[in-house]
Write a protein that holds these residues in place. Structure first.
Motif: not given
Ligand SMILES: Nc1ncnc2c1ncn2[C@@H]1O[C@H](COP(=O)(O)OP(=O)(O)O)[C@@H](O)[C@H]1O
Ligand SMILES: C=C(OP(=O)(O)O)C(=O)O
Ligand SMILES: [K+]
Ligand SMILES: [Mg+2]
Length: 604
Positions: A535-542, A547-559
């Motif tokens: 799951i590529f998770a795009f969010t705009n805040t660091t 915080r998304l780095n704790l959840q299963w399957g999420l690859i967090p990107f800041r964008l």
């Protein structure tokens, strides 16, 4: 080509990129044989690759065979992703990415910058700081090293601060790393403090009421026993240690029988020898059951904890894990305290489930929290050990249903504190936690003071990858459909969209789900469904990204993204393609909490 809602997906057989995973577990030998295969992982030597947002200087990312994978100037700006994931995706494609998150307790063995970098390159997603140990200055140095690591190397390692709690524990052994208690020895546990050297076989204990018959309190507890005859409006409780009690250190790693009490000193006979570690937790058993009054009278958050919490807010930690949570009340109290302070509202509150009370009030505690930890060390001291696996399964299940990340912690690879390879039983324990689809696994002593922190992390990563793949190949989707959890209609729509997108992702065999989410909620709803693909998770805040780095399957990107999904998708595709993380033709599903839509498309 993009579809939204009505699907006319062109008929095509999906050729998933060959996934070259780490050597199969079967090649992994166990303790009686030396480790036969060192697990190759993408080793990155980004000499000085600044955070992608800033202007990049020249530096190289290396893949395992040492060839430069990409020059940092090729890493286009505008999107933050950790360098390990970037290399993993480039090297092995979507299926290779690990879904289970890894947490490392940082201690003397891993607090240096290079050691932290090695853990981050080894896949650490969250660094845990146990406030039972070390000084605030020590912890501040670690936090700042992790922040520097994120800045300079593009990681998104989150910081979790774990409160000491007010449970009774031993002192710090006068600076010694450990003390050995032999069978038949008599040890003295005392509230006395020692400025000079500590007498032989004497242990100081963390709180005054340890030996006295009557303990007077300042209104922390909700037990109304009596009014103190000595100092007016306080509470009394009968917390004395009695001759004949059994004293357990760290849940039974060492056992003593209380044989005599002399003023502040309690004489104890060692009946189960073992290693005493600094500030180890003490529990008391009488006639086969836990003496609970003692701890029930103590506040969940002690006065030291409140100072540590202020420290955590000031240092901008991402999570606060609260020890010995007994009810939702303390979680709500802490969350309102955090909300009232600048930056505090962004901090996730993790409830540590490690007492009988926390099991009794499990649902309310998890509902009130941002996540939970199966703290098996102390939990195994509060309930019979044989009940811990069932308790773990229940806690993980409730967290999945209530959409809260859940961490399985403690003693996963305990023997790797001293040995370079795990036992079969430990690998089975880790496999079970991954099979239960817990969000994260946590190393404690293995990474804090063990001799092989990187090897322990490699074992967690390899076992996670293997069980996750087994799960996909066996198509063991959720036996029990997840109950609806949203009440507000917009949340219900988001929940339905994420449930449907995950089902479609599995049925269509898509390469990834892209989620555009401001606060992370949409991403967690997709994570909750545990789809086959990353799951590529795009969010705009660091801070949300960490915080998304704790959840299963999420690859967090800041964008930084807009309300216009088309432009967001085009921007994302071009950025990720330019870095070789996706390629034309890949099939993705995109959802967002802005448009509340599902789009299925091939990467142009
Ligand atoms: N910040 C630290 N400083 C020194 N030692 C630490 C630190 N964190 C952990 N340790 C060591 O690692 C052991 C295991 O860590 P952990 O399980 O988090 O603590 P505990 O044993 O108190 O539950 C601790 O008992 C302690 O010896
Ligand atoms: C994680 C735990 O808490 P701590 O290490 O702080 O005792 C545990 O008890 O398992
Ligand atoms: K703790
Ligand atoms: Mg604990």
């Amino acid at each position: 080509m993009s579809h939204s809602i009505q699907f006319s997906t062109p008929s095509r057989t999906l050729h998933l990129p060959p996934t070259r995973l780490h050597p199969p577990l079967s090649s992994f030998s166990f303790r009686q044989f030396p480790l036969t295969s060192t697990f190759k992982h993408t080793s990155l030597r980004a000499s000085s690759s600044p955070s992608p947002d800033s202007s990049s200087s020249s530096s190289l990312l290396h893949s395992p065979n040492g060839t430069p994978a990409v020059k940092s100037e090729e890493r286009s700006s505008g999107i933050d992703v950790d360098t390990v994931t970037e290399a993993e995706l480039k090297e092995n494609g979507f299926r290779s990415t690990r879904r289970t998150k890894l947490i490392c307790t940082i201690g003397p063995a891993t607090c240096g910058f290079e050691q932290l970098e090695a853990l981050a390159e080894g896949g650490m997603n969250v660094a845990r700081l146990n406030m039972c140990h070390g000084t605030r200055d020590w912890h501040r140095d670690v936090i700042r090293s992790v922040r520097r690591l994120n800045e300079e190397k593009g990681f998104a390692v989150a910081i979790m601060m774990d409160t000491e709690g007010s449970e009774i524990h031993m002192g710090d052994l006068g600076g010694e790393a450990s003390a050995k208690a032999e069978d038949g020895e008599v040890w003295t546990f005392t509230v006395r403090a020692f400025d000079a050297s500590r007498p032989e076989r004497t242990i100081s204990v963390s709180y005054d009421g340890f030996a006295e018959g009557i303990l007077c309190f300042c209104c922390f507890c909700n037990y109304q026993v009596d009014v103190c005859m000595r100092c007016g409006y306080h509470f009394l409780c009968d917390v004395d240690v009695r001759v004949g009690d059994e004293l357990l250190v760290d849940g039974g790693m060492v056992r003593f029988d209380v044989i005599e009490k002399i003023g502040p000193d309690v004489k104890c006979l060692c009946t189960d020898p073992g290693l005493l570690l600094p500030r180890a937790n003490l529990t008391f058993w009488r006639d086969g059951s836990l003496v609970r009054e003692r701890n029930a009278m103590l506040p969940t958050i002690s006065s030291k904890d409140w100072l540590d919490i202020d420290f955590g807010i000031a240092e901008g930690v991402d999570f606060i894990a609260v020890s010995f949570v007994k009810s939702a009340e303390v979680i709500n109290h802490l969350k309102s305290y955090l909300a009232a302070r600048p930056g505090g509202g962004d901090i996730g509150v993790i409830a540590k489930i490690e007492s009988i009370d926390s099991l009794t009030n499990l649902e309310e505690i998890i509902l009130a929290s941002d996540g939970a930890m199966v703290a098996r060390g102390d939990l195994g001291a509060q309930i019979p050990l044989e009940q811990v696996p069932a308790a773990q399964q229940r806690i993980v299940k409730v967290c999945r249903e209530l959409n809260k990340p859940v961490i399985v912690a403690s003693q996963l690879l305990e023997s790797m504190i001293e040995y370079p390879t795990p036992t079969r039983a430990e690998v089975a324990d880790v496999s079970e936690a991954v099979r239960q689809r817990s969000d994260a696994l946590m190393l404690s002593g293995e990474s804090a003071m063990g001799q092989f922190p990187d090897k322990a992390l490699t074992v967690l990563r390899s076992v996670s990858l293997r069980i996750e793949r087994w799960w996909r190949e066996e198509k063991r989707y959720e036996a029990t459909p997840l109950q609806a959890i949203s009440s507000a209609s917009s949340d219900k729509i988001s929940e339905e969209i994420c449930n449907s997108a995950s089902k479609m992702a599995n049925n269509l065999g898509v390469d990834a789900v892209f989620v555009y989410t401001k606060n992370g909620h949409m991403a967690s709803l997709v994570s909750r469904c545990r789809p086959d693909c990353p799951i590529f998770a795009f969010t705009n805040t660091t801070s949300v990204r960490r915080r998304l780095n704790l959840q299963w399957g999420l690859i967090p990107f800041r964008l930084s993204f807009s309300e216009d999904m088309e432009s967001n998708l085009n921007k994302t595709f071009s950025l990720l393609k330019s870095r070789g993380m996706i390629k034309s033709g890949d099939l993705v599903i995109a959802v967002s909490d802005m448009l509340q839509s599902i789009q299925v498309m091939n990467v142009p």
